[in-house]
Motif scaffolding. Sequence first.
Motif, PDB file in Angstrom:
ATOM      1  N   CYS A 133       0.834  -1.199   0.000  1.00 28.84           N
ATOM      2  CA  CYS A 133       0.000   0.000   0.000  1.00 28.84           C
ATOM      3  C   CYS A 133       0.871   1.252   0.000  1.00 28.84           C
ATOM      4  O   CYS A 133       1.730   1.414   0.872  1.00 28.84           O
ATOM      5  N   ASP A 134       0.726   2.115  -0.995  1.00 28.90           N
ATOM      6  CA  ASP A 134       1.255   3.473  -1.008  1.00 28.90           C
ATOM      7  C   ASP A 134       0.673   4.183  -2.228  1.00 28.90           C
ATOM      8  O   ASP A 134      -0.218   3.649  -2.899  1.00 28.90           O
ATOM      9  N   TYR A 135       1.142   5.400  -2.508  1.00 30.46           N
ATOM     10  CA  TYR A 135       0.575   6.151  -3.633  1.00 30.46           C
ATOM     11  C   TYR A 135       1.461   6.114  -4.869  1.00 30.46           C
ATOM     12  O   TYR A 135       1.251   6.848  -5.829  1.00 30.46           O
ATOM     13  N   LEU A 136       2.457   5.203  -4.881  1.00 25.31           N
ATOM     14  CA  LEU A 136       3.409   5.109  -5.993  1.00 25.31           C
ATOM     15  C   LEU A 136       3.314   3.721  -6.630  1.00 25.31           C
ATOM     16  O   LEU A 136       4.015   2.787  -6.215  1.00 25.31           O
TER      17      LEU A 136
ATOM     18  N   ASN B 136      -3.660   1.624  -3.952  1.00 25.36           N
ATOM     19  CA  ASN B 136      -3.106   2.960  -4.172  1.00 25.36           C
ATOM     20  C   ASN B 136      -3.739   3.938  -3.191  1.00 25.36           C
ATOM     21  O   ASN B 136      -4.849   4.440  -3.419  1.00 25.36           O
ATOM     22  N   VAL B 137      -3.055   4.196  -2.089  1.00 27.22           N
ATOM     23  CA  VAL B 137      -3.520   5.136  -1.079  1.00 27.22           C
ATOM     24  C   VAL B 137      -2.305   5.659  -0.326  1.00 27.22           C
ATOM     25  O   VAL B 137      -1.338   4.928  -0.110  1.00 27.22           O
ATOM     26  N   SER B 138      -2.338   6.917   0.055  1.00 27.33           N
ATOM     27  CA  SER B 138      -1.219   7.508   0.778  1.00 27.33           C
ATOM     28  C   SER B 138      -1.084   6.866   2.159  1.00 27.33           C
ATOM     29  O   SER B 138      -2.060   6.794   2.917  1.00 27.33           O
TER      30      SER B 138
ATOM     31  N   ASP C 237      -2.128   8.988   5.241  1.00 28.09           N
ATOM     32  CA  ASP C 237      -3.548   9.301   5.424  1.00 28.09           C
ATOM     33  C   ASP C 237      -4.173   8.173   6.239  1.00 28.09           C
ATOM     34  O   ASP C 237      -4.614   7.160   5.683  1.00 28.09           O
TER      35      ASP C 237
END
Length: 400
Positions: A30-33, A47-49, A52
């Motif tokens: 899990c991350d935004y990259l 796909n999530v920051s 957050d």
Amino acid sequence: MKKLMILGGSRYVLPVIEAAHVLGLYVITCDYLPDNIAHKYSDEYVNVSIIDKDAVLYAAQEKEIDGIMSFACDPGVVVAAYVAERLNLPSCGPYESVCILQNKGKFRKFLADNGFNVPTAKRYKDINEPIKDISVFHWPVIVKPTDAAGSKGVSKVENPEQLREAIGYALSFSRGNEFIIEDFIVANGFSSDADSFSVDGRLKFVSFNSQRFDRNAGNPYTPAAYSWPSSMTEEHQEELASEIQRLLTLLGMRTSIYNIETREGTDGKAYIMECSPRGGGNRLAECLEYATGVKLIENAVRAALGMPVVGLEQKPYDGYWAEIVLHSGKDGVYKSLWIEGSVQECVIERDIWVRPGEKVKSFTAANFSIGTLVLRFESEAELQAVMAETDKYIKVILED
């Protein structure tokens, strides 16, 4: 099949994914990259920051995970603790305790309030306020963001005239627009940055090493190598182990791996500089498994799922070990790695992350490293000779 969510997708997560798969777990990274390397090896990517916390909580609920962890990824540690507490999942410790450990300003205050050795330190948000406190500190000082890792935004400041520039640099890396100023503790020998492990709040495995820097690097405070055993005295290692245990007890920590930075000062005192409930970057847990046989990564995965830990005990180092963080002294194009003949025989593992013809950046932060070498020596004299003049034995060659 139990599901493990891992926050972050760097290459340091790859051995965690491997260990989880060996244990028969379904891995969600899990991350935004989405192009991060770890997502190619997990079973699923979200796909999530990872900073957050409510977005991660929602994703965790939606995926019906059984455990969550952040390994070698500082920004995700607090969020992992938050989600674990909200969903009643296995956790390294109370959310509030993790918040203290992950914020350099809160951590320094906690240490001072509870009688630990601690440098004079103060946390700020206002860039002008430190000017009033110049007489509070014993110069030189270190300025750093309270919520960044990997030596990002860190500066040593020799005099007050340099302070504003250093503060601006620190704030450029702070998510919370917050920085800390603290006395610079001159190390007696080398500082330590190593991984340890607690089970039900009891420190079962503790390690210390010699953290080394490249003075010619773009950022001379970014770790460039590590070696085992540590240069610290046995007395201070025993004192620090006791103080780390006291810290974990006060904070109500549970079963977890920790990345812990400690220092033996020239003032004769031993200091806990940082203690984060996560595995360290730069493959420290992997090096410790080479040196001792203790499987810290597998047990970190087990802890995240509430599974029993296995084979976790204090063991001596089998030989003399070093890890070289490969890096370039300047921006350029990678050509090759040269290793002197006698040192080649000591190389246990070579892990290079760039190919010939790829661009590399000056070593201003840990994320600009280009690979690692793990070495084993038969004697401390042999280790020290190579580590004292690493550039003589190991060179990153750039294209002309």
